[in-house]
Scaffold this motif. Structure first.
Motif, short mmCIF file in Angstrom:
data_model
loop_
_atom_site.label_atom_id
_atom_site.label_comp_id
_atom_site.label_asym_id
_atom_site.label_seq_id
_atom_site.Cartn_x
_atom_site.Cartn_y
_atom_site.Cartn_z
N GLY A 153 -5.71 31.98 10.46
CA GLY A 153 -4.72 30.92 10.46
C GLY A 153 -4.03 30.73 11.79
N MET A 196 -6.23 33.24 5.48
CA MET A 196 -6.05 32.54 4.21
C MET A 196 -7.39 32.45 3.52
SD MET A 196 -5.33 28.65 5.60
CE MET A 196 -4.49 29.09 7.12
N ARG A 240 -3.87 25.17 6.92
CA ARG A 240 -4.27 25.17 5.52
C ARG A 240 -4.90 23.84 5.10
NH1 ARG A 240 -2.81 22.64 1.71
NH2 ARG A 240 -0.96 21.91 2.81
N ARG A 268 1.82 27.25 -0.93
CA ARG A 268 1.08 26.56 0.12
C ARG A 268 1.67 26.83 1.51
NH1 ARG A 268 -2.23 22.50 -2.06
NH2 ARG A 268 -1.97 21.06 -0.32
N ASP A 306 -0.22 28.85 4.76
CA ASP A 306 -0.35 28.27 6.09
C ASP A 306 0.17 29.22 7.17
OD1 ASP A 306 -1.37 26.20 7.59
OD2 ASP A 306 0.36 24.89 7.35
#
Length: 285
Positions: free
Chosen positions: A162, A279, A217, A270, A274
């Motif tokens: 990420g 992830m 994400r 969520r 992120d």
């Protein structure tokens, strides 16, 4: 490191050697990635029985940690890995763990998988193989390959690195001598989302990090959906531990357990996904 080999599939992990096997059990922070991934595998994989061993593809499976776990749960596994060194380590490890009969180890590139359509009951692409595909068109092709080789409605698990996670870690450790990369690269990394040898040299330094595309994400969800996969959830792996990363062993066991529980509770938030250094997307073909 031979910088000319950085963009070749598997070249970084040829030189990384045993560290990839050790990475997921290195410390509390890295074990969070393992534990979060296994939690989703346990709940979403088709059941394995004595009479039925579903066939699972482990793409970019490195030294075989996930392949060995899958084999121990009763699955038939094909580990497809581009690094010759990692394949050699995986062969050694599956023998050590007495699962060599259940794990086939082959040379394989996520962008061009040499398997028939719908050949696997489930597919894993864990630890970031898609993050090592720098070209956007190649990433789209790789995502289509993950969908193609998986049986209809079969689960597909994809974890990536990420962007916000690496930025937070770098800022957190700036000036301490522990940062993942030089803080002066952060603005360019945010703009471009790719860390490359060329990026580092543009800023007058030698690369301290592998070539990698860092995901947001929504970008991961869009990539997989466009490839034909149904994205059921995107989960944080290290999650709330993202801004600490090290020195967890200085904490009491109760404190570590509380952090793990909080991470479990927020895993599918969520925003937390992120922020996570890794992830995990859980999908259906």
């Amino acid at each position: 490191m031979d910088q000319s080999n950085r963009t070749k599939p598997g070249s970084y992990y040829d030189e990384y050697g045993d560290r990839e096997w050790e990475r997921l059990d290195r410390d509390f922070f890295h074990r969070l990635e393992w534990e979060g991934t296994i939690e989703h595998l346990e709940t979403q994989l088709p059941p394995a029985t004595e009479s039925d061993a579903p066939h699972v593809l482990d793409v970019g499976g490195g030294a075989g940690r996930y392949s060995i776990w899958l084999a121990r749960q009763g699955y038939a596994v094909t580990l497809a890995e581009p690094s010759e060194t990692q394949r050699a380590i995986a062969r050694e490890k599956v023998r050590e763990h007495d699962v060599a009969d259940a794990v086939a180890i082959v040379d394989g590139d996520v962008r061009d998988l040499a398997f028939d359509a719908a050949a696997f009951d489930a597919t894993c692409c864990l630890g970031g193989p898609l993050s090592h595909v720098l070209d956007a068109a190649d990433r789209r092709q790789a995502a289509r390959e993950l969908d193609r080789v998986t049986a209809p409605d079969g689960p597909v698990f994809v974890s990536v690195m990420g962007l916000l996670g690496i930025v937070l870690i770098t800022v957190q450790y700036a000036g301490r001598g522990e940062e993942a990369l030089d803080p002066s690269l952060v603005p360019a990394l945010v703009r471009e989302q790719d860390h490359t040898a060329e990026l580092a040299r543009r800023h007058g330094m030698e690369p301290a990090l592998f070539d990698c595309h860092f995901f947001r994400r929504a970008e991961l969800e869009d990539l997989l959906s466009a490839a034909g996969l149904t994205v059921e959830t995107i989960a944080a792996l290290e999650g709330v531990a993202a801004t600490r990363r090290s020195h967890f062993d200085d904490l009491s066991e109760d404190d570590r357990d509380a952090i793990r529980e909080a991470n479990d509770l927020l895993r599918t938030d969520r925003s937390i996904a992120d922020l996570s250094p890794h992830m995990l997307a859980v999908c259906r073909a």
